[in-house]
Design an enzyme around this catalytic site. Structure first.
Site, PDB file in Angstrom:
ATOM      1  N   LYS A 187     -53.700 -11.602 -50.344  1.00 44.42           N
ATOM      2  CA  LYS A 187     -52.527 -12.497 -50.351  1.00 44.42           C
ATOM      3  C   LYS A 187     -51.301 -11.729 -49.880  1.00 44.42           C
ATOM      4  O   LYS A 187     -51.137 -10.547 -50.213  1.00 44.42           O
ATOM      5  CB  LYS A 187     -52.316 -13.037 -51.774  1.00 44.42           C
ATOM      6  CG  LYS A 187     -51.176 -14.048 -51.902  1.00 44.42           C
ATOM      7  CD  LYS A 187     -51.060 -14.563 -53.336  1.00 44.42           C
ATOM      8  CE  LYS A 187     -49.935 -15.569 -53.509  1.00 44.42           C
ATOM      9  NZ  LYS A 187     -49.810 -16.080 -54.891  1.00 44.42           N
ATOM     10  N   SER A 205     -49.743 -21.119 -55.301  1.00 49.94           N
ATOM     11  CA  SER A 205     -49.162 -20.531 -54.122  1.00 49.94           C
ATOM     12  C   SER A 205     -50.143 -19.720 -53.272  1.00 49.94           C
ATOM     13  O   SER A 205     -49.849 -19.418 -52.129  1.00 49.94           O
ATOM     14  CB  SER A 205     -48.006 -19.616 -54.529  1.00 49.94           C
ATOM     15  OG  SER A 205     -48.499 -18.545 -55.317  1.00 49.94           O
ATOM     16  N   SER A 225     -51.434 -20.172 -59.766  1.00 51.18           N
ATOM     17  CA  SER A 225     -51.553 -19.977 -58.317  1.00 51.18           C
ATOM     18  C   SER A 225     -52.887 -19.459 -57.809  1.00 51.18           C
ATOM     19  O   SER A 225     -53.086 -19.389 -56.597  1.00 51.18           O
ATOM     20  CB  SER A 225     -50.456 -19.055 -57.811  1.00 51.18           C
ATOM     21  OG  SER A 225     -49.274 -19.790 -57.682  1.00 51.18           O
TER      22      SER A 225
HETATM   23  N1  GLN Z   1     -47.001 -23.426 -58.994  1.00 51.32           N
HETATM   24  C1  GLN Z   1     -46.388 -22.576 -59.965  1.00 51.32           C
HETATM   25  C2  GLN Z   1     -44.985 -22.235 -59.542  1.00 51.32           C
HETATM   26  O1  GLN Z   1     -44.539 -22.712 -58.544  1.00 51.32           O
HETATM   27  C3  GLN Z   1     -47.219 -21.348 -60.165  1.00 51.32           C
HETATM   28  C4  GLN Z   1     -46.963 -20.286 -59.163  1.00 51.32           C
HETATM   29  C5  GLN Z   1     -47.794 -19.063 -59.363  1.00 51.32           C
HETATM   30  O2  GLN Z   1     -48.689 -19.014 -60.180  1.00 51.32           O
HETATM   31  N2  GLN Z   1     -47.439 -18.038 -58.628  1.00 51.32           N
HETATM   32  O3  GLN Z   1     -44.312 -21.502 -60.208  1.00 51.32           O
END
Ligand code: GLN
Length: 496
Positions: free
Chosen positions: A78, A153, A177
Site C-alpha cells: 500500500k 482506504s 481499511s
Molecule cells: N474508512 C475509515 C476512515 O476513513 C477507515 C480508514 C482506515 O482504516 N484507514 O477513517
C-alpha cells in the site's frame, strides 16, 4: 483452489526450481500491464527494483539456500508504507515526489521471508476514506464491477488481489481499511491485534488505531503473510514483546464446540437484505461445522463511529502537522511579501484534499482547550467502555461473527455526504478502538443490476486471538466455495 493457485504452492514451485521468482514477477507485471488500465490499482509497479530482488532470490535458491516460506512471491505494498528509494505518496499531492530513505519493518520482514515486495497500491489520501475515491491520483475500480469502488482506504491492494495481479498485498487498517475493501472485493483481509505488527514505516494516521495487515485470496495465504510480518520491533515501542507464536498451527483443527457469538446489533435492519441473509447462512454453516452459536449483545456498536471520528481525527490532526511544505511535503512557491505562516497555510491548503482537511479541522477542534473534555476526553472514556464490552462478550464466546459492511460495493461518485461514507465502517471501527483482531473473508454474493458483487463475512477475536480467528475462518472457507470465484475482468491469480 488447487495448490497451483495458492501462495504456498507457488513458493514451493519456486523453491524446487520448477519456476523462478523472476518469471513469476514478469507474469505478474504483464498481467498488471494488461488489466490495470481499467482497475488502476497501482500507483507504480517499481518493476526495476522488484526485478533486482527477484533475481537475487533466484540466485540464492540456485546456491542451495533456504530463502524462506514466501520464496519468490510478489507482494504489493500500500502506498502509505515506505519502501526505500521508491515513491510513497499516501495518495496525496503533498507527497507526490517523496522518496523514503528506508524500508518499513514489514517490507524488510517480507524480504527476509523470501518474498518480493513490489509496487505501490493506491489508497485514499492518508488512508482517510472508504472507497479509494479520495486518492489524489484518481479512483481505483472494483474488478467485479468497474463502475463501483473497491472500498477503502486500501482499495488498490484489495483490487489488485481480486483482479489476480498478485497473490497478496499489504494494507493498513485504522477503522476498517483492510477488512472493508476485502469485503467489497471478495478477498481475505486481516486486521491484526494492535501491537502484533510493527508500524515503523507506516505513514501514521491514528497511531493508537493503525495496524498493517495482509490481503490474499485464501485464509492460509493471508496467514502466511501475517506470520512473516508479525513480531516485536525495536523501532516501534507499541509492538507486543511476546515471542511470536506459530499463527498457522491450528489452521487445520476442526472447530467442533467453538463458541461463535452473534451480536444482535450486527443484524441491523439498516443492512442490505442480502447482507443479513449472508450472515444467517454463515451461521448455518458454522452450526453444521459443529460450532455452538451464542446470541450476544454489543450495544456500543452504535457509538463506534462517533468515538472513532473524534479519536481518529484528533490523532491525525497532530500527526499531519509535519506536512507543512518545509519539513515534509511539497512547498508552494512563496508569494511576494508572504510570511512563513502564509507559506505553511498555502502549502497545506493546496496540498491536502478536502477529506483530509475536514479531518484536520475536526481533530483540531476536539483537541482545542474549550472542547477537549467534552469531545476528546469523553471519546477516550467511551473507548474504555467499548473495550470492556468486548471483554465481557468474549467470556461468553470465542469469536464474533457478523457482516464486514452494511452493503456491497457502491458506485463511484454515488456517496457525497461524509457521514454516509463514514457509516460504511459501522462494523469495523470498534475492533480498532478496542485493539482486538478481525478478518473479512468471502461470505457470499449478491446480484445488483445484473452484476455479481461479493459480500464479506467478518470474524473478530480477542487481542492475540489470531490462531482461533484464522482457524474459524479457514474452516468456513473449506466448507464453502466463495473464495474460488473470480471476477469476469480478473483471472485466477498469475502464476508463471
Ligand atoms: N474508512 C475509515 C476512515 O476513513 C477507515 C480508514 C482506515 O482504516 N484507514 O477513517
Amino acid at each position: 483452489m488447487n495448490d497451483h493457485h495458492t501462495m504456498s504452492g507457488l513458493a514451493a514451485r519456486i523453491r524446487s526450481g520448477e519456476t523462478t521468482a523472476a518469471a513469476t514477477l514478469d507474469a505478474c507485471l504483464e498481467s498488471i500491464e494488461r488489466g490495470d488500465g481499467t482497475i488502476r490499482s497501482f500507483q507504480c509497479t517499481g518493476a526495476e527494483a522488484a526485478r533486482t530482488r527477484a533475481t537475487e532470490i533466484d540466485r540464492r535458491i540456485q546456491a542451495g539456500e533456504d530463502v524462506g516460506p514466501l520464496a519468490g512471491v510478489p507482494i504489493a505494498i500500500k502506498d502509505n508504507i515506505v519502501t526505500r528509494g521508491e515513491p510513497t505518496t499516501c495518495g496525496s499531492r503533498l507527497l507526490e515526489h517523496f522518496r523514503s530513505p528506508y524500508d518499513a519493518t514489514v517490507v524488510a520482514r517480507l524480504t527476509e521471508s523470501g518474498a518480493v515486495p513490489f509496487g505501490k497500491t493506491r489508497c485514499d489520501e492518508f488512508a482517510m476514506g472508504s472507497g479509494t475515491e479520495y486518492c489524489a491520483f484518481g479512483p481505483v475500480h472494483n474488478p467485479w464491477d468497474t463502475s463501483r469502488v473497491p472500498g477503502g482506504s486500501s482499495g488498490g491492494s484489495a483490487a489488485a488481489v481480486a483482479a489476480g495481479f498478485c497473490h497478496a498485498a499489504l494494507g493498513s487498517d485504522t477503522g476498517g481499511s483492510i477488512r472493508q475493501p476485502a469485503s467489497l472485493c471478495g478477498v481475505v483481509g486481516i486486521k491484526p491485534t494492535y501491537g502484533r505488527v510493527s508500524r515503523y514505516g507506516l505513514v501514521s494516521f491514528g497511531p493508537s488505531l493503525d495496524q498493517i495487515g495482509p490481503f490474499a485470496r485464501t485464509v492460509e495465504d493471508a496467514a502466511l503473510v501475517l506470520q512473516a510480518i508479525s513480531g516485536e520491533d525495536v523501532h516501534d515501542s507499541t509492538t507486543i514483546d511476546a515471542p511470536c507464536e506459530d499463527l498457522l498451527a491450528d489452521l487445520h483443527t476442526p472447530i467442533e464446540g467453538l463458541r461463535v457469538g452473534l451480536p444482535r446489533e450486527y443484524l441491523d435492519a439498516g443492512n442490505d437484505d442480502a447482507v443479513n441473509e449472508m450472515v444467517q447462512s454463515a451461521v448455518q454453516t458454522y452450526r453444521e461445522l459443529g460450532a455452538e452459536i451464542v446470541d450476544v449483545e454489543l450495544p456500543l456498536t452504535d457509538v463506534g463511529i462517533a468515538t472513532y471520528y473524534v479519536i481518529g481525527p484528533a490523532e491525525a490532526s497532530s500527526n499531519l502537522a509535519r506536512f507543512d511544505g518545509i519539513r515534509y511535503g511539497e512547498r508552494v512557491a512563496p508569494g511576494p511579501g508572504e510570511s512563513l505562516f502564509d507559506l505553511y497555510a498555502r502549502s497545506r491548503g493546496e496540498g491536502f484534499g478536502p477529506e483530509v482537511r475536514r479531518r484536520i479541522m475536526l481533530g483540531t477542534y476536539v483537541l482545542s482547550a474549550g472542547y477537549y473534555d467534552a469531545y476528546y476526553k469523553r471519546a477516550l472514556q467511551v473507548r474504555r467502555l467499548i473495550r470492556d464490552e468486548f471483554e465481557g462478550v468474549f467470556k461468553q464466546c470465542d469469536i464474533l461473527l457478523g457482516p464486514t459492511t452494511p452493503s456491497p460495493a457502491f458506485r463511484i461518485g454515488s456517496i457525497s455526504d461524509p457521514l454516509s461514507m463514514y457509516l460504511c465502517d459501522r462494523y469495523t471501527v470498534n475492533a480498532n478502538i478496542a485493539g482486538i483482531c478481525g478478518i473479512s473473508l468471502p461470505g457470499g454474493f449478491t446480484e445488483v443490476d445484473g452484476r455479481t458483487l461479493p459480500l464479506g463475512l467478518q470474524l473478530q477475536a480477542p487481542a492475540l486471538g489470531e490462531r482461533t480467528l484464522l482457524r474459524a475462518a479457514r474452516m468456513f472457507e473449506q466448507a464453502t466455495d466463495h473464495h474460488t470465484r473470480v471476477p469476469d475482468s480478473g483471472s485466477s491469480t498469475v502464476d508463471a
